[in-house]
Motif scaffolding. Structure first.
Motif: not given
Length: 128
Positions: A121-125
């Motif tokens: 799952l792509p997670l962004e900070i």
């Protein structure tokens, strides 16, 4: 307006223990409640981020794989605010989590980057 805020985000995971470790021990989210639902052979883990936001992790036997393209219909990614992109990237990399190069949002001028959870799952900070 009828809606006040986002209450929670639900994520179905393929390996409950690996994902629980990732979100709790690596990302540092607080466990609110862990429930085993025997009738579904499924866990539900309620996690807290800060004081307002909740993520629910669900385990189900043999869930289908996620489509690998971030441009597919549906949730594109989940983004988390951080104080320092550099410090967060350094921490994630120290835990063997690969991050993309840091970029600048050309609309806001803020720094951001992406990494993936155990189910890709792509997670962004996104820097505060």
């Amino acid at each position: 307006m009828l809606f006040n805020k986002i209450h929670h985000v639900a994520i179905i995971v393929s390996n409950y223990e690996i994902s629980k470790n990732f979100y709790v021990n690596i990302l540092g989210f607080k466990i609110l409640k862990e429930t085993y639902r025997e009738d579904r052979n499924s866990y539900k883990l309620d996690l807290m981020i800060g004081d307002d936001y909740q993520i629910e992790l669900f385990s189900f036997p043999n869930p289908p794989k996620r489509v690998d393209s971030p441009e597919a219909s549906g949730l594109r990614h989940l983004a988390f605010e951080v104080d320092s992109i550099e410090k967060t990237v350094e921490y994630l990399n120290s835990k063997n989590i690969i991050t993309e190069p840091i970029r600048i949002d050309n609309i806001t001028g803020k720094k951001f980057t992406f990494f993936k959870d155990p189910d890709s799952l792509p997670l962004e900070i996104y820097e505060k």
